[in-house]
Scaffold this motif. Structure first.
Motif, PDB file in Angstrom:
ATOM      1  N   CYS A   5      62.463  69.092 101.160  1.00 58.62           N
ATOM      2  CA  CYS A   5      61.056  69.165 101.576  1.00 58.62           C
ATOM      3  C   CYS A   5      60.419  70.472 101.108  1.00 58.62           C
ATOM      4  CB  CYS A   5      60.998  69.065 103.097  1.00 58.62           C
ATOM      5  SG  CYS A   5      59.346  69.217 103.781  1.00 58.62           S
ATOM      6  N   ALA A  52      57.318  71.284 102.223  1.00 63.17           N
ATOM      7  CA  ALA A  52      56.318  71.599 103.249  1.00 63.17           C
ATOM      8  C   ALA A  52      54.888  71.314 102.790  1.00 63.17           C
ATOM      9  CB  ALA A  52      56.461  73.055 103.721  1.00 63.17           C
ATOM     10  N   CYS A  53      54.715  70.193 102.084  1.00 63.87           N
ATOM     11  CA  CYS A  53      53.369  69.858 101.602  1.00 63.87           C
ATOM     12  C   CYS A  53      52.494  69.277 102.707  1.00 63.87           C
ATOM     13  CB  CYS A  53      53.448  68.895 100.420  1.00 63.87           C
ATOM     14  SG  CYS A  53      53.832  67.197 100.889  1.00 63.87           S
ATOM     15  N   GLY A  54      53.118  68.728 103.744  1.00 59.41           N
ATOM     16  CA  GLY A  54      52.346  68.216 104.881  1.00 59.41           C
ATOM     17  C   GLY A  54      51.824  66.802 104.740  1.00 59.41           C
ATOM     18  N   LEU A  55      52.146  66.115 103.643  1.00 62.78           N
ATOM     19  CA  LEU A  55      51.590  64.783 103.429  1.00 62.78           C
ATOM     20  C   LEU A  55      52.161  63.718 104.353  1.00 62.78           C
ATOM     21  CD1 LEU A  55      51.227  64.274  99.573  1.00 62.78           C
ATOM     22  CD2 LEU A  55      49.423  64.190 101.305  1.00 62.78           C
ATOM     23  N   CYS A  56      53.433  63.794 104.652  1.00 58.19           N
ATOM     24  CA  CYS A  56      54.053  62.677 105.374  1.00 58.19           C
ATOM     25  C   CYS A  56      53.457  62.469 106.759  1.00 58.19           C
ATOM     26  CB  CYS A  56      55.569  62.814 105.436  1.00 58.19           C
ATOM     27  SG  CYS A  56      56.178  64.393 106.013  1.00 58.19           S
ATOM     28  N   VAL A  82      59.868  69.214 107.181  1.00 59.97           N
ATOM     29  CA  VAL A  82      59.779  67.951 107.903  1.00 59.97           C
ATOM     30  C   VAL A  82      60.907  67.774 108.926  1.00 59.97           C
ATOM     31  CG1 VAL A  82      61.123  66.629 106.180  1.00 59.97           C
ATOM     32  CG2 VAL A  82      59.350  65.485 107.544  1.00 59.97           C
ATOM     33  N   CYS A 114      55.592  61.244  99.296  1.00 68.17           N
ATOM     34  CA  CYS A 114      56.411  62.457  99.309  1.00 68.17           C
ATOM     35  C   CYS A 114      56.758  62.867  97.873  1.00 68.17           C
ATOM     36  CB  CYS A 114      57.694  62.233 100.114  1.00 68.17           C
ATOM     37  SG  CYS A 114      58.761  63.702 100.096  1.00 68.17           S
ATOM     38  N   PRO A 115      56.338  64.051  97.453  1.00 69.36           N
ATOM     39  CA  PRO A 115      56.512  64.448  96.059  1.00 69.36           C
ATOM     40  C   PRO A 115      57.961  64.773  95.684  1.00 69.36           C
ATOM     41  CG  PRO A 115      55.504  66.226  97.300  1.00 69.36           C
ATOM     42  CD  PRO A 115      55.589  65.049  98.228  1.00 69.36           C
ATOM     43  N   THR A 116      58.802  64.991  96.657  1.00 68.85           N
ATOM     44  CA  THR A 116      60.173  65.423  96.341  1.00 68.85           C
ATOM     45  C   THR A 116      61.232  64.415  96.771  1.00 68.85           C
ATOM     46  OG1 THR A 116      60.377  66.568  98.457  1.00 68.85           O
ATOM     47  CG2 THR A 116      59.526  67.856  96.593  1.00 68.85           C
ATOM     48  N   ALA A 151      62.035  63.522  99.693  1.00 63.49           N
ATOM     49  CA  ALA A 151      62.796  63.988 100.855  1.00 63.49           C
ATOM     50  C   ALA A 151      62.908  62.894 101.909  1.00 63.49           C
ATOM     51  CB  ALA A 151      62.117  65.222 101.452  1.00 63.49           C
ATOM     52  N   ILE A 152      62.053  61.886 101.784  1.00 64.92           N
ATOM     53  CA  ILE A 152      62.080  60.756 102.715  1.00 64.92           C
ATOM     54  C   ILE A 152      62.800  59.599 102.034  1.00 64.92           C
ATOM     55  CG2 ILE A 152      60.668  59.072 103.962  1.00 64.92           C
ATOM     56  CD1 ILE A 152      58.445  61.280 103.978  1.00 64.92           C
TER      57      ILE A 152
HETATM   58  S1  SF4 Z   1      55.772  64.584 102.151  1.00 60.62           S
HETATM   59 FE1  SF4 Z   1      57.860  65.197 101.586  1.00 60.62          FE
HETATM   60  S2  SF4 Z   1      57.687  67.287 100.817  1.00 60.62           S
HETATM   61 FE2  SF4 Z   1      55.798  66.822 101.926  1.00 60.62          FE
HETATM   62  S3  SF4 Z   1      56.141  67.594 104.008  1.00 60.62           S
HETATM   63 FE3  SF4 Z   1      56.744  65.436 103.984  1.00 60.62          FE
HETATM   64  S4  SF4 Z   1      58.946  65.422 103.515  1.00 60.62           S
HETATM   65 FE4  SF4 Z   1      58.137  67.446 102.994  1.00 60.62          FE
END
Ligand code: SF4
Length: 65
Positions: free
Chosen positions: A6, A8-12, A28, A56-58, A60-61
């Protein structure tokens, strides 16, 4: 989920605010069970979680059937 990915982009939590929340560094975690890395998703939450997963750009989900 894989919080180590993650950024920490805050999108999810924008897409699934009842499922995702963040620690003090913006990483997250699950809103209902912050120490868990997996959570069973109710049918009525699937759409939200799918959106968060796609955004999620990475990656992580992660989703499992
Ligand atoms: S969308 Fe992905 S990268 Fe962004 S806060 Fe959520 S888990 Fe982290």
């Amino acid at each position: 989920m894989e919080p180590e990915r993650c950024i920490a982009c805050g999108l999810c939590a924008v897409y699934a605010p009842t499922i995702f929340d963040y620690d003090e560094e913006g990483i997250v975690l699950f809103a209902q069970d912050p120490s868990a890395h997996q959570q069973f998703i109710q049918k009525n939450q699937k759409e939200q979680v799918l959106s968060a997963y796609k955004k999620c750009p990475t990656r992580a989900i992660l989703l499992e059937n």
